[in-house]
Design a protein around this motif. Structure first.
Motif, PDB file in Angstrom:
ATOM      1  N   ASP A 482       0.861  -1.183   0.000  1.00  7.63           N
ATOM      2  CA  ASP A 482       0.000   0.000   0.000  1.00  7.63           C
ATOM      3  C   ASP A 482       0.895   1.229   0.000  1.00  7.63           C
ATOM      4  O   ASP A 482       1.401   1.646   1.049  1.00  7.63           O
ATOM      5  CB  ASP A 482      -0.909  -0.010   1.239  1.00  7.63           C
ATOM      6  CG  ASP A 482      -1.932   1.124   1.230  1.00  7.63           C
ATOM      7  OD1 ASP A 482      -1.702   2.124   0.523  1.00  7.63           O
ATOM      8  OD2 ASP A 482      -2.950   1.015   1.939  1.00  7.63           O
ATOM      9  N   LEU A 483       1.133   1.798  -1.173  1.00  7.38           N
ATOM     10  CA  LEU A 483       2.063   2.914  -1.271  1.00  7.38           C
ATOM     11  C   LEU A 483       1.553   4.158  -0.559  1.00  7.38           C
ATOM     12  O   LEU A 483       2.346   4.946  -0.026  1.00  7.38           O
ATOM     13  CB  LEU A 483       2.348   3.230  -2.744  1.00  7.38           C
ATOM     14  CG  LEU A 483       3.063   2.139  -3.552  1.00  7.38           C
ATOM     15  CD1 LEU A 483       3.386   2.641  -4.953  1.00  7.38           C
ATOM     16  CD2 LEU A 483       4.328   1.674  -2.853  1.00  7.38           C
ATOM     17  N   ARG A 484       0.245   4.355  -0.523  1.00  7.25           N
ATOM     18  CA  ARG A 484      -0.298   5.516   0.201  1.00  7.25           C
ATOM     19  C   ARG A 484       0.013   5.402   1.693  1.00  7.25           C
ATOM     20  O   ARG A 484       0.363   6.391   2.352  1.00  7.25           O
ATOM     21  CB  ARG A 484      -1.801   5.626  -0.020  1.00  7.25           C
ATOM     22  CG  ARG A 484      -2.181   6.097  -1.428  1.00  7.25           C
ATOM     23  CD  ARG A 484      -3.681   6.212  -1.578  1.00  7.25           C
ATOM     24  NE  ARG A 484      -4.057   6.734  -2.874  1.00  7.25           N
ATOM     25  CZ  ARG A 484      -4.203   8.029  -3.145  1.00  7.25           C
ATOM     26  NH1 ARG A 484      -3.992   8.921  -2.194  1.00  7.25           N
ATOM     27  NH2 ARG A 484      -4.556   8.420  -4.359  1.00  7.25           N
ATOM     28  N   ASP A 485      -0.128   4.192   2.226  1.00  8.48           N
ATOM     29  CA  ASP A 485       0.200   3.984   3.635  1.00  8.48           C
ATOM     30  C   ASP A 485       1.688   4.197   3.863  1.00  8.48           C
ATOM     31  O   ASP A 485       2.100   4.770   4.888  1.00  8.48           O
ATOM     32  CB  ASP A 485      -0.205   2.572   4.052  1.00  8.48           C
ATOM     33  CG  ASP A 485       0.055   2.307   5.532  1.00  8.48           C
ATOM     34  OD1 ASP A 485      -0.494   3.062   6.364  1.00  8.48           O
ATOM     35  OD2 ASP A 485       0.807   1.360   5.852  1.00  8.48           O
ATOM     36  N   MET A 486       2.517   3.753   2.925  1.00  8.77           N
ATOM     37  CA  MET A 486       3.957   3.954   3.054  1.00  8.77           C
ATOM     38  C   MET A 486       4.307   5.438   2.998  1.00  8.77           C
ATOM     39  O   MET A 486       5.237   5.891   3.673  1.00  8.77           O
ATOM     40  CB  MET A 486       4.696   3.197   1.946  1.00  8.77           C
ATOM     41  CG  MET A 486       4.598   1.679   2.069  1.00  8.77           C
ATOM     42  SD  MET A 486       5.500   0.820   0.762  1.00  8.77           S
ATOM     43  CE  MET A 486       7.205   1.234   1.188  1.00  8.77           C
ATOM     44  N   GLN A 489       3.923   7.059   6.268  1.00  8.00           N
ATOM     45  CA  GLN A 489       4.995   6.687   7.191  1.00  8.00           C
ATOM     46  C   GLN A 489       6.361   7.188   6.720  1.00  8.00           C
ATOM     47  O   GLN A 489       7.387   6.796   7.269  1.00  8.00           O
ATOM     48  CB  GLN A 489       5.044   5.165   7.348  1.00  8.00           C
ATOM     49  CG  GLN A 489       3.757   4.546   7.850  1.00  8.00           C
ATOM     50  CD  GLN A 489       3.832   3.027   7.848  1.00  8.00           C
ATOM     51  OE1 GLN A 489       4.878   2.428   8.059  1.00  8.00           O
ATOM     52  NE2 GLN A 489       2.700   2.382   7.606  1.00  8.00           N
ATOM     53  N   ASN A 490       6.359   8.026   5.681  1.00  5.17           N
ATOM     54  CA  ASN A 490       7.597   8.570   5.102  1.00  5.17           C
ATOM     55  C   ASN A 490       8.537   7.473   4.621  1.00  5.17           C
ATOM     56  O   ASN A 490       9.763   7.602   4.690  1.00  5.17           O
ATOM     57  CB  ASN A 490       8.319   9.462   6.120  1.00  5.17           C
ATOM     58  CG  ASN A 490       7.570  10.735   6.407  1.00  5.17           C
ATOM     59  OD1 ASN A 490       6.969  11.338   5.516  1.00  5.17           O
ATOM     60  ND2 ASN A 490       7.578  11.153   7.674  1.00  5.17           N
ATOM     61  N   ARG A 491       7.959   6.399   4.088  1.00  2.10           N
ATOM     62  CA  ARG A 491       8.759   5.306   3.536  1.00  2.10           C
ATOM     63  C   ARG A 491       8.707   5.295   2.008  1.00  2.10           C
ATOM     64  O   ARG A 491       9.441   4.537   1.369  1.00  2.10           O
ATOM     65  CB  ARG A 491       8.264   3.960   4.087  1.00  2.10           C
ATOM     66  CG  ARG A 491       8.482   3.799   5.582  1.00  2.10           C
ATOM     67  CD  ARG A 491       7.711   2.614   6.120  1.00  2.10           C
ATOM     68  NE  ARG A 491       7.997   1.398   5.381  1.00  2.10           N
ATOM     69  CZ  ARG A 491       7.139   0.364   5.305  1.00  2.10           C
ATOM     70  NH1 ARG A 491       5.960   0.429   5.893  1.00  2.10           N
ATOM     71  NH2 ARG A 491       7.481  -0.717   4.640  1.00  2.10           N
ATOM     72  N   PHE A 492       7.826   6.120   1.437  1.00  2.00           N
ATOM     73  CA  PHE A 492       7.764   6.249  -0.023  1.00  2.00           C
ATOM     74  C   PHE A 492       7.461   7.701  -0.349  1.00  2.00           C
ATOM     75  O   PHE A 492       6.556   8.316   0.238  1.00  2.00           O
ATOM     76  CB  PHE A 492       6.684   5.346  -0.613  1.00  2.00           C
ATOM     77  CG  PHE A 492       6.851   5.102  -2.094  1.00  2.00           C
ATOM     78  CD1 PHE A 492       7.673   4.080  -2.540  1.00  2.00           C
ATOM     79  CD2 PHE A 492       6.211   5.903  -3.037  1.00  2.00           C
ATOM     80  CE1 PHE A 492       7.850   3.851  -3.904  1.00  2.00           C
ATOM     81  CE2 PHE A 492       6.385   5.688  -4.388  1.00  2.00           C
ATOM     82  CZ  PHE A 492       7.210   4.652  -4.831  1.00  2.00           C
ATOM     83  N   ARG A 493       8.241   8.244  -1.294  1.00  2.00           N
ATOM     84  CA  ARG A 493       8.142   9.663  -1.609  1.00  2.00           C
ATOM     85  C   ARG A 493       6.813   9.976  -2.291  1.00  2.00           C
ATOM     86  O   ARG A 493       6.423   9.313  -3.255  1.00  2.00           O
ATOM     87  CB  ARG A 493       9.297  10.095  -2.509  1.00  2.00           C
ATOM     88  CG  ARG A 493      10.664  10.004  -1.853  1.00  2.00           C
ATOM     89  CD  ARG A 493      11.721  10.538  -2.808  1.00  2.00           C
ATOM     90  NE  ARG A 493      11.477  11.936  -3.124  1.00  2.00           N
ATOM     91  CZ  ARG A 493      12.019  12.961  -2.463  1.00  2.00           C
ATOM     92  NH1 ARG A 493      12.823  12.724  -1.443  1.00  2.00           N
ATOM     93  NH2 ARG A 493      11.762  14.201  -2.824  1.00  2.00           N
TER      94      ARG A 493
END
Length: 660
Positions: A482-486, A489-493
């Motif tokens: 789930d890129l939105r969730d990432m 969490q500042n794990r995906f730009r």
């Protein structure tokens, strides 16, 4: 150019203890720069079971092809106080097998799965030094940098993937007092077997030429194998082919079938028509005459690339303008091939077709094994970039320390241990074609900004280079995360996410699809040819009913492996029965649910048409099962496709459930 594995190398000779050949001397110097001391205790930090399981999954393809070869090698060296080790490209041990007495001794120095034997951790040793030198390496007794490892003699051979990149190491380790001169030769032969298996697996559905100057070497490890597209574009070549052609892969990529073998695709096909045996005499560009077997390889289970070809006369003619013939183009148009009747998949394909050729990035989401890479390949094959390369990169399978150089490449001398002439990154390899970034959610956060810059500027700067190289590449990404969730969490730009998601499509898991009855026969088509002329594999009705009840946690990967295994076990009638299914398959079955609906419970049938009766029965079944179409279909004894067809509507997630 590095010599092929089957050639004897000076490094395979076992030197006297204490004599440091230049490569070992360099390795000792590197060990010193890593801050290691010869008397220190080695780094025995072994991965946890969970972390090792992740690494094994990331190296699944390598393990699949290497483990059978390791077992064969084990039989050849049994009772020699030794063991066989397989590592990934970073030196992490994935598997080890061998004599029990020696395995116990090896445990004391953590020579087992989960331990890392890169030079940074263990100093000079055959595994780590073979990775650093990218060359077969023997480290004997006192040549080990750390004193703790000097009771060993190790023979390691790098394993290269079909594109010439390091993918792992095969190592044979034993007591230094019982070293055998032939150990390195056996290790090299085993690696060549692994690489040839990887090559054949990677280039299914292509034109392959197996060749050698001596006909008796055809069909052996000595034969060279080169793969081409249908129009003669070079794809890759194994080590023996590189040796015979006199060029490394980097140079061969600039060539074609015509420049390497002196004839075009139409000319080769014409010769095959006149020579049904497919055993040809070809002349290489260097003037050497070789014997060759030509094969239009059948795709893997569930794949389609070339149309089925069983006889030379079946090979389609090539057009004079160089464009691929119509039958091939049709087979390569794989979006239509993937459209097998499921409404959700049809909706995905419909959206994709609308953006083809419009420079809109595509992000494919869905669970692992739902066919994301297959869809990406289909998009490429239907796009204006189809004449260019399709380069797939699994961001989760490349060590974080290497992924930047893998993507962007590097110049000569960019960092210690690099190839002398640098390396071309995946972005440049994909120039003119499509780059597929699988598991984009696993890309390291600092690297995401570099990728964003490339996507915006359409230029690549290899590591260590000041030059910007313009590229024309289509980008397709995929993830099960789930890129939105990432992002939260500042794990995906966030900026990269919105640059990649021009079109976001989601592939449904297999348990939610309604086209299983159409998919299974399609997957079995490519297996039928191996079970006798005229025989077709099929699934028994009760087995198909079980398939409809399965939750398929492994999705198409699980289904494909199950069918492949079952196909190998069937009797002469070709029917897959319950006894051909693995035991753990039955653990994934959903409960049968409510008993079949009684006719008395249906509305009055007097004066109604047959189609109305069917619609009424379906509506009643769906109502009784709370909107669960799968359960209703099982109760009525029909497929989900039948229900959707009778209802003449597309299933909606807010009204119909799929037994999730």
């Amino acid at each position: 150019m590095r010599e092929p594995i089957h050639q004897n190398a000076a490094s395979s000779r076992c030197p006297e203890a204490g004599w440091l050949v230049p490569s070992i001397q360099k390795a000792h110097e590197r060990s010193q720069t890593f801050g290691l001391d010869t008397s220190m205790r080695p780094d025995y930090d072994v991965l946890s079971t969970a972390d090792l399981a992740l690494k094994l999954e990331q190296s699944r393809v390598l393990c699949t092809h290497a483990l059978p070869v390791m077992e064969t090698l084990r039989e050849q060296i049994v009772n020699t106080h030794s063991m066989i080790v397989l590592t990934n490209a970073a030196g992490l041990i994935l598997h080890s097998i061998g004599d029990d007495d020696f395995l116990q001794r090896a445990e004391k120095v953590a020579l087992r799965a989960g331990a890392n034997w890169a030079e940074q951790q263990q100093g000079t040793n055959a595994i780590g030094t073979a990775i650093a030198e990218l060359s077969p390496t023997v480290v004997h007794g006192e040549q080990h940098y750390l004193a703790a490892n000097r009771f060993l003699t190790c023979s390691s051979v790098p394993i290269l993937d079909p594109y010439g990149e390091l993918i792992g190491v095969l190592d044979v380790t034993g007591d230094h007092r019982s070293y055998h001169q032939h150990t390195m030769a056996l290790a090299k032969m085993s690696v060549q077997m692994i690489e040839n298996h990887l090559f054949s697996n990677a280039f299914r559905g292509t034109l392959q030429i197996a060749f050698h100057g001596r006909p008796e070497f055809l069909g052996t490890l000595m034969e060279g194998i080169a793969a081409f597209t249908c129009d003669g574009r070079f794809l890759s070549a194994n080590r023996s082919a590189q040796f015979q052609l006199g060029m490394p892969l980097a140079a061969l990529r600039a060539h074609t079938l015509s420049s390497l073998f002196g004839l075009t695709s139409p000319q080769l096909i014409d010769r095959l028509r006149r020579n049904p045996e497919r055993h040809l005499s070809l002349e290489l560009s260097n003037g050497t005459v070789v014997c060759a077997n030509i094969e239009f390889r059948r795709p893997a289970l569930g794949e389609e690339a070339w149309p089925p070809v069983t006889r030379a006369e079946d090979i389609p003619a090539q057009r004079n303008d160089g464009a691929p013939p119509a039958p091939v183009a049709k087979a390569m148009s794989r979006l239509s091939y993937l459209d097998t009747g499921d409404p959700q998949v049809a909706a995905v394909i419909g959206k994709v077709r609308k953006v083809l050729g419009k420079d809109i990035p595509i992000l494919i989401t869905g669970e692992t094994g739902t066919g994301k890479e297959l869809l990406a390949q289909a998009i490429h094959n239907d796009s204006p970039h189809r004449s260019g390369p399709f380069v797939a990169v699994n961001c989760a399978s490349i060590p974080e320390t290497l992924i930047e150089s893998e993507l962007f490449g590097y110049e000569e001398g960019a960092f210690t241990g690099a190839k002398r002439k640098g390396a071309i990154g995946k972005l440049l390899q994909a120039n003119g074609g499509t780059l597929f970034l699988d598991e984009i959610g696993d890309m390291p956060y600092p690297l995401q900004v570099r990728l964003l810059r490339v996507l915006q500027e359409r230029q690549v700067n290899p590591l260590g280079s000041t030059k910007s190289i313009p590229i024309d590449v289509a980008i397709i990404c995929a993830t099960h995360r789930d890129l939105r969730d990432m992002m939260s969490q500042n794990r995906f730009r966030e900026d990269l996410y919105y640059r990649l998601n021009g079109l976001v499509v989601k592939l449904p898991p297999l348990r939610e699809r309604t086209d299983l009855a159409a998919v299974v026969p399609k997957l079995l088509q490519s297996e039928s040819a191996e079970h006798g002329a005229g025989q077709r594999l099929r699934v028994a009705d009760d087995v198909m009913a079980l398939f409809e009840r399965c939750t398929w946690p492994g999705n198409f990967r699980q289904l494909g492996n199950l069918l492949r295994t079952a196909a190998a076990m069937v009797d002469s009638d070709g029917e897959i029965l319950r006894e051909h299914l693995p035991d753990d398959f039955f653990d994934d079955l959903r409960e049968p649910g409510v008993a079949p609906i009684a006719v008395a419970s249906l509305p009055s049938l007097q004066g109604t048409r047959l189609q109305d009766v069917a619609a009424s029965a379906i509506a009643s079944a769906i109502a009784q099962h709370g909107g669960n179409v799968s359960a209703a279909a099982r109760a009525l004894g029909v497929s989900r496709n039948t229900i959707y067809r009778k209802m003449q509507c597309t299933p909606r997630e807010d009204t119909l459930q799929e037994g999730r």
